[in-house]
Scaffold this motif. Structure first.
Motif, PDB file in Angstrom:
ATOM      1  N   GLU A   1      -9.811  22.469   1.004  1.00  0.00           N
ATOM      2  CA  GLU A   1      -9.989  23.074   1.824  1.00  0.00           C
ATOM      3  C   GLU A   1     -11.046  24.150   1.012  1.00  0.00           C
ATOM      4  OE1 GLU A   1      -6.017  24.294   0.541  1.00  0.00           O
ATOM      5  OE2 GLU A   1      -7.111  22.548   1.751  1.00  0.00           O
ATOM      6  N   ALA A   2     -11.003  24.191  -0.290  1.00  0.00           N
ATOM      7  CA  ALA A   2     -12.032  25.117  -1.052  1.00  0.00           C
ATOM      8  C   ALA A   2     -13.219  24.393  -1.466  1.00  0.00           C
ATOM      9  CB  ALA A   2     -11.229  25.292  -2.417  1.00  0.00           C
ATOM     10  N   LEU A   3     -13.007  23.065  -1.557  1.00  0.00           N
ATOM     11  CA  LEU A   3     -14.231  22.364  -1.821  1.00  0.00           C
ATOM     12  C   LEU A   3     -15.271  22.213  -0.485  1.00  0.00           C
ATOM     13  CD1 LEU A   3     -12.726  19.185  -3.501  1.00  0.00           C
ATOM     14  CD2 LEU A   3     -13.978  20.942  -4.712  1.00  0.00           C
ATOM     15  N   ALA A   4     -14.474  22.215   0.655  1.00  0.00           N
ATOM     16  CA  ALA A   4     -15.330  22.098   2.042  1.00  0.00           C
ATOM     17  C   ALA A   4     -16.078  23.448   2.175  1.00  0.00           C
ATOM     18  CB  ALA A   4     -14.453  21.921   3.138  1.00  0.00           C
ATOM     19  N   ARG A   5     -15.711  24.597   1.767  1.00  0.00           N
ATOM     20  CA  ARG A   5     -16.194  25.769   1.900  1.00  0.00           C
ATOM     21  C   ARG A   5     -17.672  26.051   1.209  1.00  0.00           C
ATOM     22  NH1 ARG A   5     -10.860  28.016   2.022  1.00  0.00           N
ATOM     23  NH2 ARG A   5     -11.000  28.464  -0.137  1.00  0.00           N
ATOM     24  N   ILE A   6     -17.786  25.195   0.047  1.00  0.00           N
ATOM     25  CA  ILE A   6     -18.946  25.438  -0.876  1.00  0.00           C
ATOM     26  C   ILE A   6     -20.224  24.636  -0.627  1.00  0.00           C
ATOM     27  CG2 ILE A   6     -19.471  25.038  -3.078  1.00  0.00           C
ATOM     28  CD1 ILE A   6     -16.598  25.801  -3.978  1.00  0.00           C
ATOM     29  N   THR A   7     -21.272  25.162  -0.433  1.00  0.00           N
ATOM     30  CA  THR A   7     -22.639  24.606  -0.178  1.00  0.00           C
ATOM     31  C   THR A   7     -23.156  24.140  -1.585  1.00  0.00           C
ATOM     32  OG1 THR A   7     -22.908  25.711   1.868  1.00  0.00           O
ATOM     33  CG2 THR A   7     -25.069  24.699   0.906  1.00  0.00           C
ATOM     34  N   THR A   8     -23.332  23.031  -1.992  1.00  0.00           N
ATOM     35  CA  THR A   8     -24.000  22.551  -3.055  1.00  0.00           C
ATOM     36  C   THR A   8     -25.309  22.247  -3.163  1.00  0.00           C
ATOM     37  OG1 THR A   8     -23.451  20.218  -2.735  1.00  0.00           O
ATOM     38  CG2 THR A   8     -21.773  21.798  -3.859  1.00  0.00           C
ATOM     39  N   PRO A   9     -26.211  22.470  -4.246  1.00  0.00           N
ATOM     40  CA  PRO A   9     -27.633  22.377  -4.335  1.00  0.00           C
ATOM     41  C   PRO A   9     -27.830  20.622  -4.311  1.00  0.00           C
ATOM     42  CG  PRO A   9     -26.961  23.281  -6.448  1.00  0.00           C
ATOM     43  CD  PRO A   9     -25.845  23.179  -5.438  1.00  0.00           C
ATOM     44  N   THR A  10     -26.960  19.635  -4.448  1.00  0.00           N
ATOM     45  CA  THR A  10     -27.250  18.184  -4.496  1.00  0.00           C
ATOM     46  C   THR A  10     -26.349  17.839  -3.252  1.00  0.00           C
ATOM     47  OG1 THR A  10     -25.856  17.514  -6.145  1.00  0.00           O
ATOM     48  CG2 THR A  10     -28.008  17.993  -6.957  1.00  0.00           C
ATOM     49  N   GLN A  11     -26.793  16.762  -2.704  1.00  0.00           N
ATOM     50  CA  GLN A  11     -26.083  16.013  -1.676  1.00  0.00           C
ATOM     51  C   GLN A  11     -25.721  14.562  -1.547  1.00  0.00           C
ATOM     52  OE1 GLN A  11     -25.257  18.287   1.387  1.00  0.00           O
ATOM     53  NE2 GLN A  11     -25.379  19.811  -0.515  1.00  0.00           N
ATOM     54  N   SER A  12     -24.467  14.240  -1.643  1.00  0.00           N
ATOM     55  CA  SER A  12     -24.037  12.676  -1.742  1.00  0.00           C
ATOM     56  C   SER A  12     -23.551  12.757  -0.335  1.00  0.00           C
ATOM     57  CB  SER A  12     -23.104  12.870  -2.573  1.00  0.00           C
ATOM     58  OG  SER A  12     -22.347  11.502  -2.381  1.00  0.00           O
ATOM     59  N   ARG A  13     -23.803  11.547   0.382  1.00  0.00           N
ATOM     60  CA  ARG A  13     -23.474  11.137   1.700  1.00  0.00           C
ATOM     61  C   ARG A  13     -21.945  10.720   1.731  1.00  0.00           C
ATOM     62  NH1 ARG A  13     -22.310   6.459   3.405  1.00  0.00           N
ATOM     63  NH2 ARG A  13     -23.562   5.439   1.867  1.00  0.00           N
ATOM     64  N   ILE A  14     -21.410  10.269   0.538  1.00  0.00           N
ATOM     65  CA  ILE A  14     -20.173  10.028   0.548  1.00  0.00           C
ATOM     66  C   ILE A  14     -19.326  11.140   0.118  1.00  0.00           C
ATOM     67  CG2 ILE A  14     -18.216   8.797  -1.081  1.00  0.00           C
ATOM     68  CD1 ILE A  14     -20.517   6.506  -1.567  1.00  0.00           C
ATOM     69  N   SER A  15     -19.670  12.014  -0.627  1.00  0.00           N
ATOM     70  CA  SER A  15     -19.147  13.260  -1.064  1.00  0.00           C
ATOM     71  C   SER A  15     -18.961  14.159   0.372  1.00  0.00           C
ATOM     72  CB  SER A  15     -19.915  14.224  -1.922  1.00  0.00           C
ATOM     73  OG  SER A  15     -19.215  14.655  -3.054  1.00  0.00           O
ATOM     74  N   LEU A  16     -19.861  14.155   1.184  1.00  0.00           N
ATOM     75  CA  LEU A  16     -19.751  14.956   2.479  1.00  0.00           C
ATOM     76  C   LEU A  16     -18.657  14.371   3.245  1.00  0.00           C
ATOM     77  CD1 LEU A  16     -23.569  15.470   2.951  1.00  0.00           C
ATOM     78  CD2 LEU A  16     -21.836  17.235   2.925  1.00  0.00           C
ATOM     79  N   GLN A  17     -18.778  13.048   3.403  1.00  0.00           N
ATOM     80  CA  GLN A  17     -17.740  12.203   4.201  1.00  0.00           C
ATOM     81  C   GLN A  17     -16.445  12.785   3.701  1.00  0.00           C
ATOM     82  OE1 GLN A  17     -19.087   8.372   4.395  1.00  0.00           O
ATOM     83  NE2 GLN A  17     -20.333   8.430   6.032  1.00  0.00           N
ATOM     84  N   VAL A  18     -16.036  12.336   2.441  1.00  0.00           N
ATOM     85  CA  VAL A  18     -14.807  12.474   1.977  1.00  0.00           C
ATOM     86  C   VAL A  18     -14.242  13.976   1.626  1.00  0.00           C
ATOM     87  CG1 VAL A  18     -13.370  11.544  -0.137  1.00  0.00           C
ATOM     88  CG2 VAL A  18     -15.207  10.150   1.119  1.00  0.00           C
ATOM     89  N   TYR A  19     -15.143  14.670   1.300  1.00  0.00           N
ATOM     90  CA  TYR A  19     -14.648  16.028   0.846  1.00  0.00           C
ATOM     91  C   TYR A  19     -15.473  17.242   1.657  1.00  0.00           C
ATOM     92  CZ  TYR A  19     -12.729  13.650  -3.134  1.00  0.00           C
ATOM     93  OH  TYR A  19     -11.665  12.867  -3.975  1.00  0.00           O
ATOM     94  N   GLY A  20     -16.145  17.078   2.391  1.00  0.00           N
ATOM     95  CA  GLY A  20     -16.756  18.028   3.088  1.00  0.00           C
ATOM     96  C   GLY A  20     -17.944  18.839   2.377  1.00  0.00           C
ATOM     97  N   THR A  21     -18.242  18.432   1.160  1.00  0.00           N
ATOM     98  CA  THR A  21     -19.176  18.944   0.281  1.00  0.00           C
ATOM     99  C   THR A  21     -20.155  18.221  -0.067  1.00  0.00           C
ATOM    100  OG1 THR A  21     -19.452  20.603  -1.378  1.00  0.00           O
ATOM    101  CG2 THR A  21     -17.740  18.945  -1.742  1.00  0.00           C
TER     102      THR A  21
END
Length: 120
Positions: A60-80
């Motif tokens: 839940e902490a990971l999913a609240r953080i907007t990051t400068p870089t974006q990975s499609r897999i990271s978004l799907q699995v961790y919400g960030t």
């Protein structure tokens, strides 16, 4: 305190993590943050056995953080967008990203470097 946020794929090795850390300017750093979901992964156990301090970061902490870089897999699995960046930023109070995620040569691990407002 400086901390390296770490992301890694199944099959990553300590060498993968150390390479990503070196590429992020975190060589020699002993404080790591990883997703709590990977806390019991053998790689994390091996890093701890080698003297690294590991801070698990809840989903839940990971999913609240907007990051400068974006990975499609990271978004799907961790919400960030980046597990490594989100872990580094979530690891301490008033954290700021020093180095955005970099990928190991074998493409199995990522690392990002942050500085926290913590004095430890």
């Amino acid at each position: 305190m400086k901390i390296a946020g770490i992301g890694f794929r199944s099959g990553a090795t300590v060498t993968s993590v150390l390479d990503a850390m070196e590429r992020a300017g975190a060589a020699g750093l002993r404080h790591l943050a990883v997703p709590a979901a990977k806390r019991d992964d053998p790689l994390v156990s091996e890093l701890i056995a080698q003297g690294f301090g590991v801070t698990p970061i809840p989903q839940e902490a990971l999913a609240r953080i907007t990051t400068p870089t974006q990975s499609r897999i990271s978004l799907q699995v961790y919400g960030t967008g980046s597990v490594a960046e989100a872990c580094a930023l979530a690891a301490g109070a008033r954290s700021r990203l020093l180095i955005a995620r970099v990928v190991s040569a074998d493409r199995m691990a990522t690392a990002a470097l942050a500085e926290t407002g913590d004095n430890s």
